[in-house]
Write a protein that holds these residues in place. Structure first.
Motif, PDB file in Angstrom:
ATOM      1  N   ILE A 247       0.845  -1.198   0.000  1.00  0.00           N
ATOM      2  CA  ILE A 247       0.000   0.000   0.000  1.00  0.00           C
ATOM      3  C   ILE A 247       0.876   1.242   0.000  1.00  0.00           C
ATOM      4  O   ILE A 247       1.738   1.415   0.872  1.00  0.00           O
ATOM      5  CB  ILE A 247      -0.941   0.021   1.220  1.00  0.00           C
ATOM      6  N   SER A 269     -11.122  -4.550   0.098  1.00  0.00           N
ATOM      7  CA  SER A 269     -11.911  -3.483  -0.543  1.00  0.00           C
ATOM      8  C   SER A 269     -12.980  -2.952   0.394  1.00  0.00           C
ATOM      9  O   SER A 269     -13.205  -1.733   0.484  1.00  0.00           O
ATOM     10  CB  SER A 269     -12.561  -4.008  -1.832  1.00  0.00           C
ATOM     11  N   TRP A 283      -8.851   5.442  -3.070  1.00  0.00           N
ATOM     12  CA  TRP A 283      -7.907   4.333  -3.226  1.00  0.00           C
ATOM     13  C   TRP A 283      -8.104   3.650  -4.583  1.00  0.00           C
ATOM     14  O   TRP A 283      -9.187   3.664  -5.162  1.00  0.00           O
ATOM     15  CB  TRP A 283      -8.060   3.325  -2.091  1.00  0.00           C
ATOM     16  N   LYS A 284      -7.032   3.046  -5.059  1.00  0.00           N
ATOM     17  CA  LYS A 284      -7.070   2.421  -6.369  1.00  0.00           C
ATOM     18  C   LYS A 284      -6.105   1.230  -6.393  1.00  0.00           C
ATOM     19  O   LYS A 284      -4.964   1.332  -5.925  1.00  0.00           O
ATOM     20  CB  LYS A 284      -6.675   3.429  -7.457  1.00  0.00           C
ATOM     21  N   ILE A 285      -6.576   0.105  -6.940  1.00  0.00           N
ATOM     22  CA  ILE A 285      -5.747  -1.092  -7.066  1.00  0.00           C
ATOM     23  C   ILE A 285      -5.009  -1.059  -8.401  1.00  0.00           C
ATOM     24  O   ILE A 285      -5.626  -0.868  -9.454  1.00  0.00           O
ATOM     25  CB  ILE A 285      -6.588  -2.372  -6.959  1.00  0.00           C
ATOM     26  N   GLU A 286      -3.719  -1.246  -8.351  1.00  0.00           N
ATOM     27  CA  GLU A 286      -2.914  -1.337  -9.563  1.00  0.00           C
ATOM     28  C   GLU A 286      -2.677  -2.811  -9.884  1.00  0.00           C
ATOM     29  O   GLU A 286      -2.325  -3.597  -9.011  1.00  0.00           O
ATOM     30  CB  GLU A 286      -1.574  -0.619  -9.374  1.00  0.00           C
ATOM     31  N   THR A 299       0.486  -7.274  -5.414  1.00  0.00           N
ATOM     32  CA  THR A 299      -0.585  -6.323  -5.694  1.00  0.00           C
ATOM     33  C   THR A 299      -0.320  -4.988  -4.987  1.00  0.00           C
ATOM     34  O   THR A 299      -0.018  -4.979  -3.786  1.00  0.00           O
ATOM     35  CB  THR A 299      -1.937  -6.887  -5.248  1.00  0.00           C
ATOM     36  N   LYS A 300      -0.417  -3.906  -5.736  1.00  0.00           N
ATOM     37  CA  LYS A 300      -0.174  -2.573  -5.166  1.00  0.00           C
ATOM     38  C   LYS A 300      -1.492  -1.787  -5.084  1.00  0.00           C
ATOM     39  O   LYS A 300      -2.307  -1.853  -5.998  1.00  0.00           O
ATOM     40  CB  LYS A 300       0.823  -1.790  -6.016  1.00  0.00           C
ATOM     41  N   ILE A 301      -1.638  -1.050  -3.985  1.00  0.00           N
ATOM     42  CA  ILE A 301      -2.822  -0.216  -3.793  1.00  0.00           C
ATOM     43  C   ILE A 301      -2.357   1.193  -3.483  1.00  0.00           C
ATOM     44  O   ILE A 301      -1.535   1.417  -2.582  1.00  0.00           O
ATOM     45  CB  ILE A 301      -3.700  -0.762  -2.646  1.00  0.00           C
ATOM     46  N   ARG A 302      -2.900   2.131  -4.211  1.00  0.00           N
ATOM     47  CA  ARG A 302      -2.578   3.548  -4.000  1.00  0.00           C
ATOM     48  C   ARG A 302      -3.688   4.183  -3.179  1.00  0.00           C
ATOM     49  O   ARG A 302      -4.862   4.112  -3.532  1.00  0.00           O
ATOM     50  CB  ARG A 302      -2.442   4.267  -5.343  1.00  0.00           C
TER      51      ARG A 302
END
Length: 306
Positions: A247, A269, A283-286, A299-302
């Motif tokens: 994150i 989520s 927030w956004k999942i990459e 998995t990266k989350i911004r």
């Protein structure tokens, strides 16, 4: 004899008769056996004394050999001490039993190292990450938990939690039952009572003791995430380990938010949506990227706070 009187002849005859009777009374065979028995007894004594001399001569090198072998055995045991290591993957929790039947729960991304056989005077383990301990009572052998920064926790038998992640600013010890002794790197000993928490700041090397909600600190071993007056940064860091994601948090507003929440079966989520309700949070999942070794990146989350 012819010139002797009859009385003298009678006395001589009586004396001769007495001598003959005395000679007949001697047990020649018995005397022979007695003599033989004395000879055998003397031979046994001589042989026993000789054997004792030989035994004394042989015992000295045998004793020295035993001392040397004993020293080599016990000194070799110390130097050849074997260790085991338990590693918990990120995103998982495991329960493990130690050689003394103490039980430990390892949180995500943690490592526990311990000797396969504990010593007679102590039980020592090394922890990186977070673990909850149920230590079997043994007044003769204290149980030590050593952390990478030099902080140690020792008990004789109790239940407590230690969080010592290398990327955290603090080392935390929380006591549920019994008594805990915490030794800081500067050799200060701090005693905790049930319900107390000790926070050791790695940078300032200062310690702070507080009262806390113990279950909120140890509920992770039951698969729960409980937050009590926790900052958003703290929550996101725990979510990273719990869900095995990365994150990236950007606090654009500079504001500090405190949360009180309990999560059991919620997805990542759902938790992020809950956090966004009380703050201007996006927030956004990459999507994971394929790496050079053909594996996918984590998995990266911004997360942005406005």
């Amino acid at each position: 004899m012819e010139n002797m009187s009859p009385e003298s002849l009678l006395r001589k005859a009586q004396a001769l008769g007495d001598d003959i009777k005395e000679m007949e009374s001697i047990n020649v065979l018995g005397a022979y056996y007695q003599a033989q028995a004395k000879i055998k007894t003397n031979r046994r004594k001589n042989m026993y004394n000789q054997l004792m001399r030989y035994a004394a001569f042989l015992t000295i090198p045998l004793f020295l050999s035993s001392l040397i072998l004993g020293y080599l055995y016990f000194s070799g045991t110390e130097t050849d001490e074997k260790y085991a290591e338990v590693v918990t993957a990120t995103g998982s929790v495991i329960r493990y039993e130690l050689p003394d039947h103490s039980v430990v729960w390892l949180n995500a991304g943690s490592t526990l190292r311990y000797p396969t056989t504990f010593k007679k005077d102590n039980r020592l383990v090394e922890l990186k990450g977070e673990a909850y301990f149920e230590v079997q009572a043994d007044k003769e052998r204290p149980f030590y938990v050593n952390t990478p920064n030099g902080l140690s926790v020792y008990v004789y038998g109790t239940q407590f939690n230690v969080a010592a992640y290398e990327d955290d600013n603090y080392i935390e010890t929380v006591l549920e039952k019994g008594k805990v002794n915490v030794i800081t790197p500067n050799q200060e000993t701090i005693v905790l009572a049930p319900g107390e928490q000790l926070l050791y700041d790695k940078q300032s090397q200062k310690s702070k003791k507080n009262k806390v909600d113990v279950y909120g600190k140890i509920a992770w071993k039951d698969g729960k995430l409980i937050f009590r007056n926790a900052s958003l940064e703290e929550i996101l860091k725990r979510l990273e380990r719990h869900f095995n994601v990365e994150i990236q948090f950007n606090n654009r507003s500079g504001k500090e938010y405190k949360y009180r929440a309990t999560f059991r079966t919620e997805t990542l989520s759902q938790i992020l949506d809950y956090l966004a309700r009380s703050a201007d949070l996006k927030w956004k999942i990459e999507e994971p990227q394929q790496q050079a070794d053909d594996t996918l990146s984590k998995t990266k989350i911004r997360v942005d706070l406005y």
